[in-house]
Scaffold this motif. Sequence first.
Motif, mmCIF file in Angstrom:
data_model
loop_
_atom_site.group_PDB
_atom_site.id
_atom_site.type_symbol
_atom_site.label_atom_id
_atom_site.label_comp_id
_atom_site.label_asym_id
_atom_site.label_seq_id
_atom_site.Cartn_x
_atom_site.Cartn_y
_atom_site.Cartn_z
ATOM 1 N N ASP A 70 0.811 -1.226 0.000
ATOM 2 C CA ASP A 70 0.000 0.000 0.000
ATOM 3 C C ASP A 70 0.840 1.271 0.000
ATOM 4 O O ASP A 70 0.324 2.352 0.285
ATOM 5 N N VAL A 71 2.117 1.121 -0.276
ATOM 6 C CA VAL A 71 2.990 2.308 -0.376
ATOM 7 C C VAL A 71 3.461 2.409 -1.823
ATOM 8 O O VAL A 71 4.390 1.715 -2.229
ATOM 9 N N PRO A 72 2.821 3.252 -2.632
ATOM 10 C CA PRO A 72 3.131 3.231 -4.070
ATOM 11 C C PRO A 72 4.400 3.964 -4.466
ATOM 12 O O PRO A 72 4.854 3.831 -5.593
ATOM 13 N N LEU A 73 4.964 4.764 -3.553
ATOM 14 C CA LEU A 73 6.225 5.410 -3.953
ATOM 15 C C LEU A 73 7.173 5.544 -2.762
ATOM 16 O O LEU A 73 6.748 5.701 -1.618
ATOM 17 N N ILE A 74 8.457 5.423 -3.110
ATOM 18 C CA ILE A 74 9.517 5.487 -2.103
ATOM 19 C C ILE A 74 10.509 6.562 -2.533
ATOM 20 O O ILE A 74 11.026 6.528 -3.651
ATOM 21 N N SER A 75 10.755 7.490 -1.625
ATOM 22 C CA SER A 75 11.857 8.428 -1.848
ATOM 23 C C SER A 75 12.957 8.045 -0.876
ATOM 24 O O SER A 75 12.760 8.019 0.343
ATOM 25 N N PHE A 76 14.123 7.722 -1.426
ATOM 26 C CA PHE A 76 15.223 7.186 -0.615
ATOM 27 C C PHE A 76 16.468 8.039 -0.782
ATOM 28 O O PHE A 76 16.833 8.405 -1.902
ATOM 29 N N ILE B 266 16.960 -1.676 -2.483
ATOM 30 C CA ILE B 266 15.596 -1.123 -2.493
ATOM 31 C C ILE B 266 15.000 -1.215 -3.899
ATOM 32 O O ILE B 266 13.827 -1.563 -4.074
ATOM 33 N N PHE B 267 15.814 -0.927 -4.894
ATOM 34 C CA PHE B 267 15.360 -1.024 -6.292
ATOM 35 C C PHE B 267 14.807 -2.423 -6.559
ATOM 36 O O PHE B 267 13.724 -2.597 -7.116
ATOM 37 N N TYR C 29 6.512 -4.541 -7.224
ATOM 38 C CA TYR C 29 5.328 -3.671 -7.074
ATOM 39 C C TYR C 29 5.344 -2.523 -8.087
ATOM 40 O O TYR C 29 4.430 -1.709 -8.110
ATOM 41 N N LEU C 30 6.420 -2.436 -8.872
ATOM 42 C CA LEU C 30 6.593 -1.331 -9.830
ATOM 43 C C LEU C 30 6.340 0.017 -9.163
ATOM 44 O O LEU C 30 5.571 0.853 -9.646
#
Length: 502
Positions: free
Chosen positions: A230-236, A246-247, A253-254
Amino acid sequence: MTDPRHIPTDLPTRIQHYIDGQFVDSVEGGTFDVLDPVTNETYLQAAAGTKADVDLAVAAARRAFAEGPWPRMLPRERARILHRIADLVESRDARLAELESFDSGLPITQALGQARRAAENFRFFADLIVAQTDDAFKVPGRQMNYVNRKPIGVAGLITPWNTPFMLESWKLGPALATGNTVVLKPAEFTPLSASLWAGIFEEAGLPQGVFNLVNGLGEDAGDALVKHPDVPLISFTGESRTGQIIFGNAAPYLKGLSMELGGKSPAIVFADADLEAAIDATIFGVFSLNGERCTAGSRILVQRDVYDEFVERYAAQAERVVVGDPQDPATEVGALVHPEHYDKVMSYIEIGKTEARLVAGGGRPEGFPTGNYVAPTVFADVAPDARIFQEEIFGPVVAITPFDTDEEALALANGVKYGLAAYVWTNDLKRAHNFAQAIEAGMVWLNSNNVRDLRTPFGGVKASGLGHEGGYRSIDFYTDQQAVHITLGAVHNPTFGKTDAA
Ligand code: NAD
């Protein structure tokens, strides 16, 4: 050291998560130790988040996104709250700097600058979101197209320990301005300043559940956040190696990904440069923030005509950089963040001694028998295949290498796996711009120290990152840009599929 240390008053001894507007312990009850970088003694226990805590935080953020007012507010209503956040950060800047400096070992004057930059980040994105307009395209009488810009949902924000509060603001500002809800996983070495966000956001009027904080180790809490469906985007922001992990974990989940990774940035000094300015800027560029700066110019390439003079003057100035207690306003280099990181930096210094000529520093500075103190260290005659030339050290250590021609300088500059920043020092305007074109780096500074307008893109190429944030690029990353099309006249091909069978 003989002087008694300044210990901040009311220093917390325990840090919890902040989920759905409540401070809570870990579901499984775990904690981890946080060390004072000057004594390496444990001074606080932080809640160690696991998947169970991340699940609760994501559920709260999802509820706030699906049902709460935040994504539905007008941009100017959100902007008002973001400006209030900036006001609160500014009004507490001295306290923030004091705690950040204590927790991370950064010199207090530099931590103060970072706290003010954090406030600026909120102001900037508050104003940007109000000014944001997307074009509508019309063909009169036929069609109209426009862009529906929508927040994406729950943004997962994973941050490192160098300038932690400021780097968190760099993600929180645009993620919140665009109407997302967030789960922040700060670095485990430095959780103290992140815990202050909750109070600031509550006081500013951010609705419940919009901001959630889960402390913990990367391989537990960070991993669970990356793998949460349920987390559609990650800023790392962090190391390139972690970025690769992480990639891979986000791939099934694209997810939308933004990655600000490591660097080994070159500073190229030509013989025609203003040497004094180049030395001042390159000293500051690699030794400020304890050398724990992603854009540090940690490889200095110097044209042979001025090489000996440069090395001599540079080494002499490096020896004069003031190492001291992070809380002392006279300190220019404080204590490295953690004994593990200190050991890593020290081991690179030992490697450097076998690879190159040591001309300044080279270990623990005199008068500092304990704590994570490293003397500003300069190696000269560093060969391009040396490990201290190729690998990110992330401490107050610099490698100087001579070159003869422009072509050689460019090959040396580009001859590493990283591509975050580059600095060019020359009075030849054409050469400066040609180098900017040819250097493999996301950001180039010409005859300049590390100044950056918040409107410009920030990010790296090669192993230094994926995508850019900064200005409108951040707004793009944190929003879906849905294209909406409407036909105003007759639909096309009105006869298609209506032809009578022969
Ligand atoms: P790191 O990669 O070890 O950790 C960064 C964050 O990732 C931490 O919160 C950590 O807990 C988390 N993490 C670790 N493993 C994880 C996993 N498997 N899944 C999810 N999360 C995980 O980096 P660090 O040592 O904290 O920071 C230093 C690095 O950050 C340096 O390489 C530096 O160059 C880089 N950095 C880059 C920028 C930039 O903008 N390019 C800015 C600052 C720092």
